[in-house]
Design an enzyme around this catalytic site. Structure first.
Site, PDB file in Angstrom:
ATOM      1  N   ASP A  37       0.824  -1.203   0.000  1.00 19.45           N
ATOM      2  CA  ASP A  37       0.000   0.000   0.000  1.00 19.45           C
ATOM      3  C   ASP A  37       0.863   1.261   0.000  1.00 19.45           C
ATOM      4  O   ASP A  37       1.758   1.405   0.849  1.00 19.45           O
ATOM      5  CB  ASP A  37      -0.879  -0.018   1.248  1.00 19.45           C
ATOM      6  CG  ASP A  37      -2.135   0.818   1.111  1.00 19.45           C
ATOM      7  OD1 ASP A  37      -2.235   1.581   0.144  1.00 19.45           O
ATOM      8  OD2 ASP A  37      -3.013   0.699   1.971  1.00 19.45           O
ATOM      9  N   ASP A  38       0.617   2.162  -0.938  1.00 17.29           N
ATOM     10  CA  ASP A  38       1.293   3.465  -0.994  1.00 17.29           C
ATOM     11  C   ASP A  38       2.798   3.368  -1.278  1.00 17.29           C
ATOM     12  O   ASP A  38       3.539   4.310  -0.981  1.00 17.29           O
ATOM     13  CB  ASP A  38       1.110   4.236   0.323  1.00 17.29           C
ATOM     14  CG  ASP A  38      -0.288   4.835   0.466  1.00 17.29           C
ATOM     15  OD1 ASP A  38      -1.183   4.424  -0.278  1.00 17.29           O
ATOM     16  OD2 ASP A  38      -0.475   5.715   1.328  1.00 17.29           O
ATOM     17  N   CYS A  77      -6.307   4.226  -3.286  1.00 14.98           N
ATOM     18  CA  CYS A  77      -6.414   2.803  -2.926  1.00 14.98           C
ATOM     19  C   CYS A  77      -7.658   2.136  -3.489  1.00 14.98           C
ATOM     20  O   CYS A  77      -7.586   1.100  -4.155  1.00 14.98           O
ATOM     21  CB  CYS A  77      -6.411   2.649  -1.410  1.00 14.98           C
ATOM     22  SG  CYS A  77      -4.924   3.262  -0.587  1.00 14.98           S
ATOM     23  N   HIS A 131      -9.715  -2.193  -0.925  1.00 12.87           N
ATOM     24  CA  HIS A 131      -9.664  -1.086   0.031  1.00 12.87           C
ATOM     25  C   HIS A 131     -10.396  -1.526   1.295  1.00 12.87           C
ATOM     26  O   HIS A 131     -11.493  -2.100   1.233  1.00 12.87           O
ATOM     27  CB  HIS A 131     -10.322   0.152  -0.580  1.00 12.87           C
ATOM     28  CG  HIS A 131     -10.171   1.394   0.226  1.00 12.87           C
ATOM     29  ND1 HIS A 131      -8.990   1.788   0.797  1.00 12.87           N
ATOM     30  CD2 HIS A 131     -11.082   2.354   0.562  1.00 12.87           C
ATOM     31  CE1 HIS A 131      -9.152   2.918   1.442  1.00 12.87           C
ATOM     32  NE2 HIS A 131     -10.418   3.285   1.319  1.00 12.87           N
ATOM     33  N   ASP A 301      -0.153  -0.400  -5.066  1.00  8.01           N
ATOM     34  CA  ASP A 301      -1.451  -0.023  -5.644  1.00  8.01           C
ATOM     35  C   ASP A 301      -1.432   1.340  -6.338  1.00  8.01           C
ATOM     36  O   ASP A 301      -2.304   1.632  -7.161  1.00  8.01           O
ATOM     37  CB  ASP A 301      -2.567  -0.099  -4.605  1.00  8.01           C
ATOM     38  CG  ASP A 301      -2.326   0.778  -3.374  1.00  8.01           C
ATOM     39  OD1 ASP A 301      -1.221   1.333  -3.219  1.00  8.01           O
ATOM     40  OD2 ASP A 301      -3.261   0.889  -2.549  1.00  8.01           O
ATOM     41  N   HIS A 302      -0.468   2.173  -6.028  1.00  5.60           N
ATOM     42  CA  HIS A 302      -0.277   3.465  -6.702  1.00  5.60           C
ATOM     43  C   HIS A 302       1.025   4.046  -6.190  1.00  5.60           C
ATOM     44  O   HIS A 302       1.688   3.457  -5.333  1.00  5.60           O
ATOM     45  CB  HIS A 302      -1.440   4.429  -6.425  1.00  5.60           C
ATOM     46  CG  HIS A 302      -1.844   4.471  -4.984  1.00  5.60           C
ATOM     47  ND1 HIS A 302      -1.027   4.987  -4.004  1.00  5.60           N
ATOM     48  CD2 HIS A 302      -2.952   4.012  -4.351  1.00  5.60           C
ATOM     49  CE1 HIS A 302      -1.613   4.865  -2.835  1.00  5.60           C
ATOM     50  NE2 HIS A 302      -2.778   4.265  -3.003  1.00  5.60           N
TER      51      HIS A 302
END
Length: 459
Positions: A37-38, A77, A131, A301-302
């Site tokens: 995540d992130d 997310c 999410h 995810d990004h």
């Protein structure tokens, strides 16, 4: 933490749709699906931060194919995960932000784990895959929820944990991600009679950057390097882009309170903490009977900004927010130490795994199978990557260019061969008109109105 077993009535219907699955070649490969995540490109194989310590991700990269130009479908997310797990673009579903539940507008979508279940796989999820606010019970026969991690008695930086960083006086074993990875380790130690799809989702380096002190100690403040920035970088950005950046928000707080180095330190510490947990998971797989026939997909995810363009977090259409770490190991297909420079998207994961595992093709998926690139990372590839943030706002990324068009018609264009930091917007330069026209052909033809929103789920 209890494991939740979900028995969903829709499975019979889903299975009926794919009765021919078992008539095809019996699936050979298992799948280990690892989401972080992130996490931006500040990991070893992607070169975003010199001196980052990610030995386990580095080791995985040497084993498979590194996709240097991989991008998310949405820089947040919920829409990123919903799109890659359903194969549906944000612009098709209308799910653009974190406060938009995706299942109500995608009632008939067969998610990636559902599809593997319907095709005879043993499926388990643990941690953050969808999410958190909008996890999908129908997707998981077995699911281990995200455990809470320890936090300081009081948020040290600004009083609220959504934007905070600090070491915590705990052991790795106390952290939620450690417990999530334990689920994977236990799974590999079990006997499985069917091929499996195991999804493991780590929360760090998502905010708040609370990880044990030893990870902070790896990055002394005196050694911290800030991102490359230029003064007034937003001066040539349209109002729509400046509004997204919010320079008078997080960035002003960081600068005014002299927190930039400390924030970078917290992010680096959280990445290395995540890397250690990934190493535990990969070591368990390597030491199991499933090592030689398990596909590994690893992705963020990004992306994430740490002050570039006076912006923090994700939620933007620039390179830092949309570029993701993405690695694939496919036994018998991918070659060691392979690197692809082609532009790929997280939407491509669904069709790729379906093809690798000999599952029936799903024509409605909006991504492209990257199996040709696993075979030959330099193969011809005519698929620019599209990232969407909000209704009608899109970025098209080719190997040389990033073209952004906002819903008010304003534009940005960056030449990545000569300006990899995207300092100079050349969209108004007439000599690049033909490039803009070419890139605009990849903009989504469908722009669905916003899906309904709820109060929860904003981060």
């Amino acid at each position: 933490m209890k494991i939740k077993y979900t028995f969903f009535t829709g499975l019979a219907l889903v299975s009926a749709l794919f009765d021919n699955a078992f008539a095809q070649t019996k699936p050979k490969y298992n799948v280990l699906f690892v989401a972080v995540d992130d996490m931006n490109d500040w990991v070893g194989p992607f070169g975003g931060y010199e001196g980052i310590k990610t030995p386990n991700i580095d080791k995985l990269a040497r084993k498979g194919v590194v996709f240097k130009r991989a991008y998310c479908a949405a820089p947040a997310c919920n829409p990123s995960r919903a799109s890659l797990l359903t194969g549906v673009r944000p612009s098709t579903s209308g799910v653009y932000h974190n406060n938009q539940p995706w299942r109500p507008v995608l009632k008939d979508a067969v998610t990636l784990p559902q599809y593997f279940t319907a095709n005879g796989y043993d499926v388990k999820g643990a941690g953050k895959i969808f999410h958190n606010a909008f996890n999908d019970d129908a997707s998981w026969p077995v699911y281990f929820d995200v455990p809470k991690s320890p936090e300081p008695p009081k948020a040290p930086v600004n009083g609220f944990a959504h934007f905070d960083w600090s070491p915590v006086d705990v052991k790795d074993e106390d952290m939620g991600d450690f417990k999530v990875v334990n689920q994977g380790i236990e799974y590999f130690n079990q006997k499985h009679d069917k091929p499996f799809f195991l999804a493991i989702g780590l929360t760090r380096p998502h905010l708040p950057w609370y990880v044990p002190q030893k990870y902070y100690d790896l990055y002394p403040l005196s050694s911290i390097k800030l991102p490359k920035v230029v003064a007034n970088d937003l001066s040539d950005v349209p109002d729509a882009g400046v509004k997204i950046a919010k320079p008078k928000g997080d960035h002003k707080f960081i600068v005014d309170n002299k927190q930039w180095e400390k924030a970078v330190q917290g992010y680096l510490a959280s990445i290395t903490f995540a890397d250690v947990q990934i190493g535990r998971l990969l070591d368990a797989l390597e030491n199991s009977e499933y090592a030689k026939n398990t596909i590994i997909v690893f992705f963020g995810d990004h992306g994430w900004h740490l002050g570039e363009k006076e912006h923090w977090r994700k939620f933007a259409l620039w390179e830092e927010a949309s570029r993701v770490p993405f690695l694939v190991y496919a036994p018998g297909l991918s070659k060691e130490n392979s690197v692809s420079e082609r532009t790929v998207n997280l939407l491509d994961i669904y069709p790729t795994l379906a093809e690798l595992c000999n599952l029936p093709a799903k024509k409605e998926l909006e991504g492209n199978s990257i199996v040709p690139l696993l075979k030959n990372p330099s193969a011809t590839w005519e698929h620019p990557s599209v990232t969407t943030h909000g209704f009608g706002n899109h970025a098209v990324r080719s190997e040389k260019w990033r073209y952004i068009r906002y819903n008010d018609g304003s534009e940005e264009l960056y030449d990545h061969e000569n300006d990899p930091q995207e300092f100079k917007n050349v969209a108004k330069d007439e000599k690049y008109l033909s490039e803009k026209i070419k890139l605009a052909k990849s903009l989504p033809a469908i722009n669905t109105k916003d899906a309904p929103t709820v109060k929860e789920g904003k981060e």
